[in-house]
Design a protein around this motif. Structure first.
Motif, PDB file in Angstrom:
ATOM      1  N   ALA A  34      -2.764  -2.039   1.942  1.00  0.00           N
ATOM      2  CA  ALA A  34      -3.804  -2.854   2.579  1.00  0.00           C
ATOM      3  C   ALA A  34      -4.719  -2.019   3.477  1.00  0.00           C
ATOM      4  O   ALA A  34      -5.920  -2.284   3.573  1.00  0.00           O
ATOM      5  CB  ALA A  34      -3.156  -3.984   3.393  1.00  0.00           C
ATOM      6  N   GLN A  35      -4.164  -0.996   4.089  1.00  0.00           N
ATOM      7  CA  GLN A  35      -4.947  -0.139   4.988  1.00  0.00           C
ATOM      8  C   GLN A  35      -5.541   1.072   4.265  1.00  0.00           C
ATOM      9  O   GLN A  35      -6.114   1.952   4.890  1.00  0.00           O
ATOM     10  CB  GLN A  35      -4.053   0.340   6.143  1.00  0.00           C
ATOM     11  CG  GLN A  35      -3.595  -0.790   7.026  1.00  0.00           C
ATOM     12  CD  GLN A  35      -2.524  -0.350   8.013  1.00  0.00           C
ATOM     13  OE1 GLN A  35      -1.863   0.669   7.841  1.00  0.00           O
ATOM     14  NE2 GLN A  35      -2.341  -1.150   9.055  1.00  0.00           N
ATOM     15  N   HIS A  36      -5.409   1.103   2.942  1.00  0.00           N
ATOM     16  CA  HIS A  36      -5.929   2.203   2.113  1.00  0.00           C
ATOM     17  C   HIS A  36      -5.313   3.557   2.471  1.00  0.00           C
ATOM     18  O   HIS A  36      -5.928   4.591   2.275  1.00  0.00           O
ATOM     19  CB  HIS A  36      -7.450   2.283   2.176  1.00  0.00           C
ATOM     20  CG  HIS A  36      -8.131   1.046   1.710  1.00  0.00           C
ATOM     21  ND1 HIS A  36      -8.103   0.631   0.398  1.00  0.00           N
ATOM     22  CD2 HIS A  36      -8.836   0.107   2.376  1.00  0.00           C
ATOM     23  CE1 HIS A  36      -8.774  -0.489   0.281  1.00  0.00           C
ATOM     24  NE2 HIS A  36      -9.220  -0.841   1.470  1.00  0.00           N
ATOM     25  N   VAL A  37      -4.104   3.525   3.026  1.00  0.00           N
ATOM     26  CA  VAL A  37      -3.369   4.753   3.300  1.00  0.00           C
ATOM     27  C   VAL A  37      -2.646   5.192   2.020  1.00  0.00           C
ATOM     28  O   VAL A  37      -2.526   6.367   1.731  1.00  0.00           O
ATOM     29  CB  VAL A  37      -2.353   4.542   4.445  1.00  0.00           C
ATOM     30  CG1 VAL A  37      -1.470   5.759   4.630  1.00  0.00           C
ATOM     31  CG2 VAL A  37      -3.082   4.200   5.724  1.00  0.00           C
ATOM     32  N   LEU A  38      -2.202   4.217   1.255  1.00  0.00           N
ATOM     33  CA  LEU A  38      -1.520   4.456  -0.013  1.00  0.00           C
ATOM     34  C   LEU A  38      -2.335   3.759  -1.096  1.00  0.00           C
ATOM     35  O   LEU A  38      -2.631   2.575  -0.991  1.00  0.00           O
ATOM     36  CB  LEU A  38      -0.099   3.870   0.030  1.00  0.00           C
ATOM     37  CG  LEU A  38       0.707   3.896  -1.262  1.00  0.00           C
ATOM     38  CD1 LEU A  38       1.005   5.345  -1.662  1.00  0.00           C
ATOM     39  CD2 LEU A  38       1.997   3.122  -1.096  1.00  0.00           C
ATOM     40  N   VAL A  39      -2.722   4.503  -2.107  1.00  0.00           N
ATOM     41  CA  VAL A  39      -3.490   3.928  -3.216  1.00  0.00           C
ATOM     42  C   VAL A  39      -2.615   3.953  -4.450  1.00  0.00           C
ATOM     43  O   VAL A  39      -2.266   5.030  -4.943  1.00  0.00           O
ATOM     44  CB  VAL A  39      -4.791   4.722  -3.461  1.00  0.00           C
ATOM     45  CG1 VAL A  39      -5.559   4.142  -4.631  1.00  0.00           C
ATOM     46  CG2 VAL A  39      -5.638   4.752  -2.203  1.00  0.00           C
ATOM     47  N   PRO A  40      -2.213   2.769  -4.929  1.00  0.00           N
ATOM     48  CA  PRO A  40      -1.362   2.747  -6.115  1.00  0.00           C
ATOM     49  C   PRO A  40      -2.121   3.287  -7.325  1.00  0.00           C
ATOM     50  O   PRO A  40      -3.311   3.059  -7.477  1.00  0.00           O
ATOM     51  CB  PRO A  40      -1.031   1.267  -6.316  1.00  0.00           C
ATOM     52  CG  PRO A  40      -1.758   0.511  -5.282  1.00  0.00           C
ATOM     53  CD  PRO A  40      -2.545   1.454  -4.452  1.00  0.00           C
ATOM     54  N   VAL A  41      -1.422   4.023  -8.170  1.00  0.00           N
ATOM     55  CA  VAL A  41      -2.037   4.568  -9.376  1.00  0.00           C
ATOM     56  C   VAL A  41      -1.183   4.210 -10.589  1.00  0.00           C
ATOM     57  O   VAL A  41       0.015   3.983 -10.470  1.00  0.00           O
ATOM     58  CB  VAL A  41      -2.206   6.105  -9.306  1.00  0.00           C
ATOM     59  CG1 VAL A  41      -3.164   6.500  -8.214  1.00  0.00           C
ATOM     60  CG2 VAL A  41      -0.884   6.801  -9.124  1.00  0.00           C
ATOM     61  N   SER A  42      -1.824   4.166 -11.737  1.00  0.00           N
ATOM     62  CA  SER A  42      -1.106   3.880 -12.974  1.00  0.00           C
ATOM     63  C   SER A  42      -0.234   5.068 -13.342  1.00  0.00           C
ATOM     64  O   SER A  42      -0.394   6.170 -12.824  1.00  0.00           O
ATOM     65  CB  SER A  42      -2.105   3.606 -14.100  1.00  0.00           C
ATOM     66  OG  SER A  42      -2.792   4.797 -14.420  1.00  0.00           O
ATOM     67  N   ARG A  43       0.663   4.865 -14.279  1.00  0.00           N
ATOM     68  CA  ARG A  43       1.526   5.943 -14.758  1.00  0.00           C
ATOM     69  C   ARG A  43       0.662   7.062 -15.341  1.00  0.00           C
ATOM     70  O   ARG A  43       0.926   8.237 -15.139  1.00  0.00           O
ATOM     71  CB  ARG A  43       2.497   5.398 -15.807  1.00  0.00           C
ATOM     72  CG  ARG A  43       3.414   6.427 -16.401  1.00  0.00           C
ATOM     73  CD  ARG A  43       4.521   6.872 -15.490  1.00  0.00           C
ATOM     74  NE  ARG A  43       5.510   5.833 -15.314  1.00  0.00           N
ATOM     75  CZ  ARG A  43       6.439   5.888 -14.379  1.00  0.00           C
ATOM     76  NH1 ARG A  43       6.503   6.905 -13.559  1.00  0.00           N
ATOM     77  NH2 ARG A  43       7.300   4.921 -14.239  1.00  0.00           N
TER      78      ARG A  43
END
Length: 112
Positions: A34-43
């Motif tokens: 939510a805070q854009h500290v962690l950006v989920p990425v695809s495999r």
């Protein structure tokens, strides 16, 4: 939040690895996204990022080899590597970095 059994098993494993309760671990991850500290990425993006990291390592090694070449072109200590070979290797690594960077840029979703 709700998870399937498989998802919950993944969350529990990750939480245990960090010595946290599952809910605390999940909450920390949600806040980081939510805070854009962690950006989920695809495999696929994960594989591309791994390639970027490996290419950067190889490029640093290639740059070190370039810097080690004698300025006069005379052979140095040990078995000298021809400058054109080192330059070709550097160009290959740069091409890999370019391709991986373009792939990451394609996968990146705009943030609202």
């Amino acid at each position: 939040m709700s998870f399937s059994e498989t998802e919950l098993a993944v969350v529990r494993t990750a939480a245990e690895r960090e010595g946290m309760a599952s809910a605390a671990w999940a909450g920390r991850q949600v806040m980081a996204v939510a805070q854009h500290v962690l950006v989920p990425v695809s495999r696929d993006a994960e594989d591309v990022l791994r390639e970027l990291i490996q290419a950067r390592v190889e490029l640093r090694e290639t740059v070190a080899a370039l810097r080690a070449l004698p300025a006069t072109g005379a052979p140095g200590a040990g078995a000298p590597v021809p400058a054109d070979t080192v330059v070709e290797e550097a160009l290959k690594v740069v091409a890999r970095l370019d391709a991986a960077t373009v792939q990451v840029m394609r996968e990146r979703r705009p943030r609202s």
